[in-house]
Enzyme design. Structure first.
Site, PDB file in Angstrom:
ATOM      1  N   LEU A   1      38.501  43.514  98.401  1.00 21.02           N
ATOM      2  CA  LEU A   1      39.458  43.940  97.424  1.00 21.02           C
ATOM      3  C   LEU A   1      38.882  43.256  96.066  1.00 21.02           C
ATOM      4  O   LEU A   1      38.551  42.196  95.932  1.00 21.02           O
ATOM      5  CB  LEU A   1      40.982  43.303  97.740  1.00 21.02           C
ATOM      6  CG  LEU A   1      42.021  43.533  96.785  1.00 21.02           C
ATOM      7  CD1 LEU A   1      43.083  44.141  97.516  1.00 21.02           C
ATOM      8  CD2 LEU A   1      42.134  42.210  96.172  1.00 21.02           C
ATOM      9  N   HIS A   2      39.249  43.887  95.014  1.00 14.33           N
ATOM     10  CA  HIS A   2      38.992  43.612  93.565  1.00 14.33           C
ATOM     11  C   HIS A   2      39.873  44.436  92.771  1.00 14.33           C
ATOM     12  O   HIS A   2      40.143  45.360  92.755  1.00 14.33           O
ATOM     13  CB  HIS A   2      37.417  43.589  93.146  1.00 14.33           C
ATOM     14  CG  HIS A   2      36.671  44.912  93.513  1.00 14.33           C
ATOM     15  ND1 HIS A   2      36.638  45.298  94.761  1.00 14.33           N
ATOM     16  CD2 HIS A   2      36.816  46.023  92.597  1.00 14.33           C
ATOM     17  CE1 HIS A   2      35.980  46.545  94.621  1.00 14.33           C
ATOM     18  NE2 HIS A   2      35.837  46.975  93.307  1.00 14.33           N
ATOM     19  N   GLN A   3      40.521  43.542  91.717  1.00 16.13           N
ATOM     20  CA  GLN A   3      41.222  44.178  90.542  1.00 16.13           C
ATOM     21  C   GLN A   3      40.510  44.136  89.287  1.00 16.13           C
ATOM     22  O   GLN A   3      39.965  43.385  88.786  1.00 16.13           O
ATOM     23  CB  GLN A   3      42.754  42.873  90.363  1.00 16.13           C
ATOM     24  CG  GLN A   3      43.182  43.375  89.044  1.00 16.13           C
ATOM     25  CD  GLN A   3      44.360  44.288  89.317  1.00 16.13           C
ATOM     26  OE1 GLN A   3      44.843  44.733  90.381  1.00 16.13           O
ATOM     27  NE2 GLN A   3      44.995  44.982  88.024  1.00 16.13           N
TER      28      GLN A   3
END
Length: 185
Positions: A140-142
């Site tokens: 996951l990465h924003q």
């Protein structure tokens, strides 16, 4: 001997058009720096980054459970990603501490980018899963993408390229310095 200088072997055939060459994009197209598998560990660039120096990994800031890193293949100058250290794919799998720190670091990233680069707005988002467009779906990465009025032009559509006015290492240093100096959200 010809009247003109021979064309540079790497420049192509002159045809009257100005060209903006982006050969670094071939690394991305060819899969360089993409995960070698979906597992945690050295095959994942987001797992690998925190084991390297901030300068080498383009890390802007480190927190307790998350870190902020420049996108190696940015949409715009200053394109950051906020990542948990833990190798987790889905937002619903984050711990409360991870959710809080990813949110806090996203806010601070926006403040730092405003201080350093003065964007007019931001795109924020997570692409959850391959079908949603996640280039690295397993970790996951924003995304925090600064935007300016008029920053979209013909290059991405016609030239399939982006013009970035600064080297990533220089951008990282300016953002990291502002983060250290207390540009908190």
């Amino acid at each position: 001997m010809p009247d003109t200088e021979p064309a540079d072997d790497f420049a192509g055939v002159p045809d009257g058009f100005e060209r903006l060459w982006t050969p670094h994009r071939m690394a991305y197209i060819g899969g360089q720096d993409k995960p070698t598998d979906r597992e945690a560990g050295p095959g994942c660039p987001f797992c690998r980054a925190p084991t390297r120096s901030d300068e080498d990994a383009l890390i802007v800031a480190r927190g307790e459970v998350a870190f902020v890193v420049l996108n190696l293949y940015p949409y715009n100058s200053g394109h950051l990603m906020v990542c948990p250290y833990r190798h987790v794919a889905d937002y619903t799998e984050l711990t409360e501490a991870e959710v809080a720190e990813v949110a806090s670091m996203t806010r601070t990233a926006m403040t730092v980018l405003r201080t350093v680069s003065g964007p007019h707005g931001f795109n924020l988002g997570m692409n959850q899963g391959d079908v949603a467009g996640a280039g690295i779906a397993a970790h996951l990465h924003q995304h925090v993408v600064p935007r300016w009025g008029g920053d979209s032009n013909f290059l991405p559509i016609v030239g399939r390229s982006r013009a970035l006015p600064e080297l990533l290492g220089d951008t990282r240093e300016r953002l990291a310095a502002a983060w250290r100096d207390g540009a908190k959200g």
